[in-house]
Design a protein around this motif. Structure first.
Motif, PDB file in Angstrom:
ATOM      1  N   ALA A   4       0.845  -1.195   0.000  1.00 47.04           N
ATOM      2  CA  ALA A   4       0.000   0.000   0.000  1.00 47.04           C
ATOM      3  C   ALA A   4       0.877   1.239   0.000  1.00 47.04           C
ATOM      4  N   ILE A   5       0.485   2.215  -0.820  1.00 43.92           N
ATOM      5  CA  ILE A   5       1.206   3.481  -0.896  1.00 43.92           C
ATOM      6  C   ILE A   5       0.485   4.504  -0.009  1.00 43.92           C
ATOM      7  N   ALA A   6       1.259   5.365   0.602  1.00 42.61           N
ATOM      8  CA  ALA A   6       0.682   6.330   1.527  1.00 42.61           C
ATOM      9  C   ALA A   6      -0.417   7.174   0.881  1.00 42.61           C
ATOM     10  N   GLY A   7      -0.285   7.477  -0.414  1.00 41.60           N
ATOM     11  CA  GLY A   7      -1.266   8.311  -1.085  1.00 41.60           C
ATOM     12  C   GLY A   7      -2.531   7.597  -1.505  1.00 41.60           C
ATOM     13  N   GLY A   8      -2.587   6.277  -1.329  1.00 44.29           N
ATOM     14  CA  GLY A   8      -3.803   5.543  -1.637  1.00 44.29           C
ATOM     15  C   GLY A   8      -3.688   4.520  -2.740  1.00 44.29           C
ATOM     16  N   ALA A   9      -2.580   4.472  -3.460  1.00 44.27           N
ATOM     17  CA  ALA A   9      -2.407   3.494  -4.528  1.00 44.27           C
ATOM     18  C   ALA A   9      -1.783   2.215  -3.979  1.00 44.27           C
ATOM     19  N   MET A  10      -1.734   1.193  -4.830  1.00 42.35           N
ATOM     20  CA  MET A  10      -1.046  -0.056  -4.514  1.00 42.35           C
ATOM     21  C   MET A  10       0.145  -0.182  -5.459  1.00 42.35           C
ATOM     22  N   VAL A  11       1.262  -0.711  -4.955  1.00 44.06           N
ATOM     23  CA  VAL A  11       2.455  -0.865  -5.786  1.00 44.06           C
ATOM     24  C   VAL A  11       2.934  -2.301  -5.701  1.00 44.06           C
ATOM     25  N   ILE A  12       3.331  -2.846  -6.844  1.00 45.00           N
ATOM     26  CA  ILE A  12       3.889  -4.195  -6.920  1.00 45.00           C
ATOM     27  C   ILE A  12       5.372  -4.071  -7.207  1.00 45.00           C
ATOM     28  N   ASP A  13       6.173  -4.558  -6.280  1.00 49.61           N
ATOM     29  CA  ASP A  13       7.628  -4.554  -6.450  1.00 49.61           C
ATOM     30  C   ASP A  13       8.040  -5.872  -7.089  1.00 49.61           C
ATOM     31  N   THR A  14       9.032  -5.832  -7.971  1.00 53.75           N
ATOM     32  CA  THR A  14       9.481  -7.043  -8.662  1.00 53.75           C
ATOM     33  C   THR A  14      10.996  -7.162  -8.556  1.00 53.75           C
ATOM     34  N   PRO A  15      11.523  -8.388  -8.646  1.00 53.31           N
ATOM     35  CA  PRO A  15      12.978  -8.561  -8.622  1.00 53.31           C
ATOM     36  C   PRO A  15      13.629  -7.902  -9.827  1.00 53.31           C
ATOM     37  N   GLY A  16      14.878  -7.520  -9.683  1.00 58.72           N
ATOM     38  CA  GLY A  16      15.611  -6.940 -10.802  1.00 58.72           C
ATOM     39  C   GLY A  16      15.800  -7.948 -11.925  1.00 58.72           C
ATOM     40  N   VAL A  17      15.764  -7.451 -13.150  1.00 58.10           N
ATOM     41  CA  VAL A  17      15.902  -8.306 -14.326  1.00 58.10           C
ATOM     42  C   VAL A  17      17.136  -7.886 -15.108  1.00 58.10           C
ATOM     43  N   ARG A  18      18.036  -8.836 -15.339  1.00 55.21           N
ATOM     44  CA  ARG A  18      19.225  -8.557 -16.145  1.00 55.21           C
ATOM     45  C   ARG A  18      18.885  -8.491 -17.625  1.00 55.21           C
ATOM     46  N   SER A  19      18.083  -9.446 -18.097  1.00 56.68           N
ATOM     47  CA  SER A  19      17.715  -9.474 -19.513  1.00 56.68           C
ATOM     48  C   SER A  19      16.255  -9.878 -19.636  1.00 56.68           C
ATOM     49  N   LEU A  20      15.515  -9.155 -20.445  1.00 57.58           N
ATOM     50  CA  LEU A  20      14.105  -9.409 -20.664  1.00 57.58           C
ATOM     51  C   LEU A  20      13.921  -9.854 -22.106  1.00 57.58           C
ATOM     52  N   HIS A  21      13.547 -11.121 -22.298  1.00 58.57           N
ATOM     53  CA  HIS A  21      13.324 -11.656 -23.638  1.00 58.57           C
ATOM     54  C   HIS A  21      11.878 -11.416 -24.034  1.00 58.57           C
ATOM     55  N   VAL A  22      11.662 -10.859 -25.209  1.00 60.66           N
ATOM     56  CA  VAL A  22      10.303 -10.571 -25.647  1.00 60.66           C
ATOM     57  C   VAL A  22       9.711 -11.794 -26.328  1.00 60.66           C
ATOM     58  N   SER A  23       8.385 -11.937 -26.195  1.00 66.49           N
ATOM     59  CA  SER A  23       7.649 -13.029 -26.841  1.00 66.49           C
ATOM     60  C   SER A  23       6.167 -12.676 -26.805  1.00 66.49           C
ATOM     61  N   ASP A  24       5.382 -13.375 -27.604  1.00 60.74           N
ATOM     62  CA  ASP A  24       3.924 -13.249 -27.587  1.00 60.74           C
ATOM     63  C   ASP A  24       3.452 -11.831 -27.892  1.00 60.74           C
ATOM     64  N   LEU A  25       4.237 -11.068 -28.634  1.00 59.62           N
ATOM     65  CA  LEU A  25       3.858  -9.703 -28.964  1.00 59.62           C
ATOM     66  C   LEU A  25       3.056  -9.680 -30.262  1.00 59.62           C
ATOM     67  N   THR A  26       1.917  -9.028 -30.249  1.00 60.34           N
ATOM     68  CA  THR A  26       1.120  -8.856 -31.465  1.00 60.34           C
ATOM     69  C   THR A  26       1.046  -7.385 -31.864  1.00 60.34           C
ATOM     70  N   THR A  27       0.729  -6.517 -30.914  1.00 58.73           N
ATOM     71  CA  THR A  27       0.645  -5.083 -31.205  1.00 58.73           C
ATOM     72  C   THR A  27       1.691  -4.263 -30.455  1.00 58.73           C
ATOM     73  N   GLY A  28       2.374  -4.882 -29.489  1.00 58.14           N
ATOM     74  CA  GLY A  28       3.323  -4.140 -28.657  1.00 58.14           C
ATOM     75  C   GLY A  28       4.455  -3.515 -29.433  1.00 58.14           C
ATOM     76  N   LEU A  29       4.985  -4.235 -30.438  1.00 60.67           N
ATOM     77  CA  LEU A  29       6.089  -3.691 -31.229  1.00 60.67           C
ATOM     78  C   LEU A  29       5.612  -2.591 -32.165  1.00 60.67           C
ATOM     79  N   ASP A  30       4.418  -2.744 -32.736  1.00 55.68           N
ATOM     80  CA  ASP A  30       3.901  -1.715 -33.634  1.00 55.68           C
ATOM     81  C   ASP A  30       3.678  -0.406 -32.899  1.00 55.68           C
ATOM     82  N   GLN A  31       3.244  -0.486 -31.660  1.00 59.92           N
ATOM     83  CA  GLN A  31       3.058   0.723 -30.877  1.00 59.92           C
ATOM     84  C   GLN A  31       4.391   1.345 -30.511  1.00 59.92           C
ATOM     85  N   LEU A  32       5.364   0.519 -30.186  1.00 62.39           N
ATOM     86  CA  LEU A  32       6.689   1.002 -29.818  1.00 62.39           C
ATOM     87  C   LEU A  32       7.390   1.644 -31.011  1.00 62.39           C
ATOM     88  N   PHE A  33       7.345   0.966 -32.158  1.00 60.99           N
ATOM     89  CA  PHE A  33       8.003   1.455 -33.371  1.00 60.99           C
ATOM     90  C   PHE A  33       6.936   1.939 -34.359  1.00 60.99           C
TER      91      PHE A  33
END
Length: 358
Positions: free
Chosen positions: A257-286
């Motif tokens: 819980a965040i003091a201002g009223g939101a919720m936050v999800i913390d995640t472990p650090g990632v050295r490398s993120l492999h992309v997969s299962d993208l249909t529209t994500g790349l078109d929006q990015l590029f």
């Protein structure tokens, strides 16, 4: 979560009633009409909870009465649940009955495919955290942006350690060029001013997730936003001076819980993120490449060697950054390779490894 986790017998859990479903306490956990619309007559008497931690053999959920250790039904697999999921449970036993449909889901596969790993569910905003030093990598940030786009979450690039450089605005300006309309902000993760910088995305009922490499200040930022200190604080780690890389201090995903009223999800650090299962994500990015592609002579143009390629023509004309095209090509090929392909007769399809375009 550092709160004491109670067994269901230690507390009274409010079941589903109209007052519970529309009350501010449930809204503060991220509940909305999207989830309320999934409740039917068969769910009368069940308890709404939000998954707060997921471990190999156990799960803890946040209820209106505090954190509760869930009892999984037979043959249930914790790998099928993500931090941020909304579930319904029996009030007397805390047995998980069913998971509500997700509004958004962040997930990833390892290199070469394999079963997807769930990162976080029902996230409104993804804070892509990097720092104003050698960790700043446009190529890595683009990977996170593609994943956020595909999940339907709003990405915001958060530049930490702004107090350690002379011109943090230069990092922000470079980050803002990576995708049309993406917002980038810089801050000192340990300063109370960080909450003010991020306030537009931290309203009551909103859920944000923190992703990024180890050592960029995610845990420090969480401690600042949630006003955690002492034994309640997330562990933070130092960064090696020679390569600006940090040690993994967060080892599992967790909901706070965040003091201002939101919720936050913390995640472990990632050295490398492999992309997969993208249909529209790349078109929006590029978007600049996606808009030129229909002008190519061949519908399946790879923008590599084919004649009549409008994308390479734009590079030659100086209107498209060749580095962007090269990064698009790498992510496009990686996505093809890591995304399993369903084959076989209808109703009995099986997944086989993805393919590379020649």
């Amino acid at each position: 979560m550092h709160e004491d986790v109670k067994h269901v017998s230690d507390q009274t859990l409010p079941a589903l009633t109209d007052s519970v479903l529309t009350g501010p306490a449930l809204t503060a956990l991220g509940w909305s009409a999207f989830f309320a619309d999934q409740i039917g007559e068969d769910d009368t008497g069940l308890v709404p909870m939000r998954v707060a931690t997921v471990h190999r053999a156990r799960m803890v959920a946040q209820s209106l009465s505090g954190p509760v250790r869930l009892v999984l039904p037979p043959r249930a697999n914790t790998a099928d649940y993500a931090v941020g999921d909304w579930i319904l449970a029996e009030p007397a036993t805390a047995v998980l009955v069913r998971r509500l449909e997700r509004r958004t889901l962040l997930q990833r596969r390892g290199e070469g495919g394999g079963a997807p790993q769930l990162i976080a569910a029902n996230v409104d905003t993804l804070f892509i955290v990097t720092s104003c030093n050698d960790d700043f990598s446009p190529a890595r940030l683009e990977r996170y942006l593609a994943v956020a786009n595909e999940a339907g979450t709003t990405p915001v690039i958060v530049l930490t350690k702004a107090d350690q450089v002379a011109d943090p605005g230069a990092f922000r300006d470079q980050a803002a060029t990576l995708q049309r309309g993406v917002q980038a902000v810089w801050l000192d993760a340990t300063s109370s001013d960080a909450a003010m910088v991020l306030a537009p995305w931290l309203g009551v009922g909103q859920t944000v997730a923190l992703v990024g490499s180890s050592g960029v200040g995610k845990s420090s930022l969480l401690n600042t936003l949630a006003e955690k200190s002492g034994d309640d604080a997330q562990l933070t780690g130092s960064v090696r001076e020679d390569d600006a890389k940090g040690r993994h201090t967060t080892t599992s995903r967790s909901l706070h819980a965040i003091a201002g009223g939101a919720m936050v999800i913390d995640t472990p650090g990632v050295r490398s993120l492999h992309v997969s299962d993208l249909t529209t994500g790349l078109d929006q990015l590029f978007a600049e490449i996606a808009e030129l592609s229909p002008e190519c002579r061949f519908r399946d143009c790879t923008h590599g060697h084919e004649p009549g390629c409008a994308v390479r023509a734009a590079v030659s004309a100086g209107t498209l950054d060749p580095a962007r095209l090269e990064r698009w090509r790498k992510l496009h090929e990686e996505n093809l390779s890591n995304t399993p392909v369903l084959t076989g007769p209808r109703g009995n399809k099986t997944a086989r490894p993805g393919r590379r375009r020649r």
